[in-house]
Design an enzyme around this catalytic site. Structure first.
Site, short mmCIF file in Angstrom:
data_model
loop_
_atom_site.label_atom_id
_atom_site.label_comp_id
_atom_site.label_asym_id
_atom_site.label_seq_id
_atom_site.Cartn_x
_atom_site.Cartn_y
_atom_site.Cartn_z
N VAL A 69 0.81 -1.22 0.00
CA VAL A 69 0.00 0.00 0.00
C VAL A 69 0.84 1.27 0.00
CG1 VAL A 69 -2.04 -1.05 1.05
CG2 VAL A 69 -0.26 -0.05 2.52
N ASN A 95 -6.57 -0.64 7.09
CA ASN A 95 -6.10 -1.40 8.25
C ASN A 95 -4.62 -1.75 8.17
OD1 ASN A 95 -6.45 -3.45 10.58
ND2 ASN A 95 -5.71 -4.71 8.88
N TYR A 162 5.62 4.35 15.12
CA TYR A 162 4.24 3.85 15.10
C TYR A 162 3.28 4.89 15.67
CZ TYR A 162 0.32 0.63 15.88
OH TYR A 162 -0.91 0.02 15.87
N LYS A 166 0.15 6.92 13.85
CA LYS A 166 -1.22 6.74 14.31
C LYS A 166 -1.84 8.07 14.74
CE LYS A 166 -1.67 2.44 13.39
NZ LYS A 166 -2.61 2.01 12.33
#
Length: 257
Positions: A69, A95, A162, A166
């Site tokens: 992706v 996701n 991470y 997010k």
């Protein structure tokens, strides 16, 4: 459209990172509700196995397409295939993601770039392609659901790449919800805490806490996540869940303790 698009496929959903873990549970849940599901991921073999399992359980066909992706050309190819074979897309679940843990000062640029590509750039590229398809299809519009994670609010130790991505997903969700209004595109975010998957199995033996100690953390069934996403997807396009947190009740999140 091919035979896929001419045989009463119902609503069409794309789940990225749909071959394992949370993505697999979401794909299974949507398929059980009558959606025709497309799943993507990096590993073709894993995807094909997941697609066969879901189809065997629900009787609904599942399309597996290998895709990175973070690569705009591969993402464009996935959406071109969806348009060709189904003619539309009703739900996109962003996701796909990955993680690397380590001291902030020791994270390599390659690791940082890889996490940003998988977690943030991928969601943006898929959202961009979904906009182009959803605003032109008839009936117009659709729904985009982003996997934000508890880390969209509070970090774990040694999780800078991470957590940064997010937090950024929250901004992407809000911008998508705003910019999608004129096209009847709704966008929401689900923040997940300690769903029981292979990735969270280590929580049963203990994970690092902010105070430096290691502690076992409670988990919850990943089916609760799937059920929540199915609910979000089921709403009419004039209603939207902008944010939802689904978490193990006793996990360290509120106050991180």
């Amino acid at each position: 459209m091919t035979e896929w698009g001419r045989t009463g496929m119902g609503k069409i959903a794309l789940v990225t990172g749909g071959g394992t873990g949370i993505g697999l549970a979401i794909a299974r849940g949507l398929s059980a509700e009558g959606y025709t599901v497309v799943i993507t991921g990096r590993r073709a073999g894993v995807l094909e196995k997941a697609a066969a399992e879901i189809t065997g359980e629900t009787g609904k066909p599942v399309r597996a397409i290998a895709c990175n992706v973070g690569d705009p050309e591969q993402v464009a190819a996935v959406f071109a295939e969806i348009k060709r074979d189904f003619g539309r897309l009703d739900v996109l679940v962003n996701n796909a993601g990955s993680n690397v843990a380590g001291l902030l000062e020791d994270i390599s640029f390659a690791d940082w770039s890889g996490i940003v590509a998988a977690n943030l750039t991928g969601a943006f590229l898929c959202t961009q392609q979904a906009f182009r398809l959803m605003k032109a299809q008839d009936p117009r519009g659709g729904r985009i659901i982003n996997n934000g994670s508890i880390s969209a609010t509070a970090p774990r130790p040694n999780s800078a790449p991470y957590t940064a991505t997010k937090h950024a997903i929250t901004g992407l969700t809000k911008s998508t919800a705003l910019d999608g209004r004129k096209y009847d595109i709704a966008c929401g975010q689900i923040d997940i805490g300690n769903a029981a998957t292979d990735m969270t199995r280590r929580m049963s033996t203990g994970v690092l806490q902010p105070n430096g100690e290691t502690a076992v953390e409670p988990t919850m069934s990943v089916k609760h996540v799937a059920d929540a996403v199915v609910y979000m997807a089921s709403l009419p396009l004039d209603a939207n869940v902008l944010t939802m947190t689904v978490m193990a009740t006793a996990m360290p999140f509120v106050g991180r303790g």
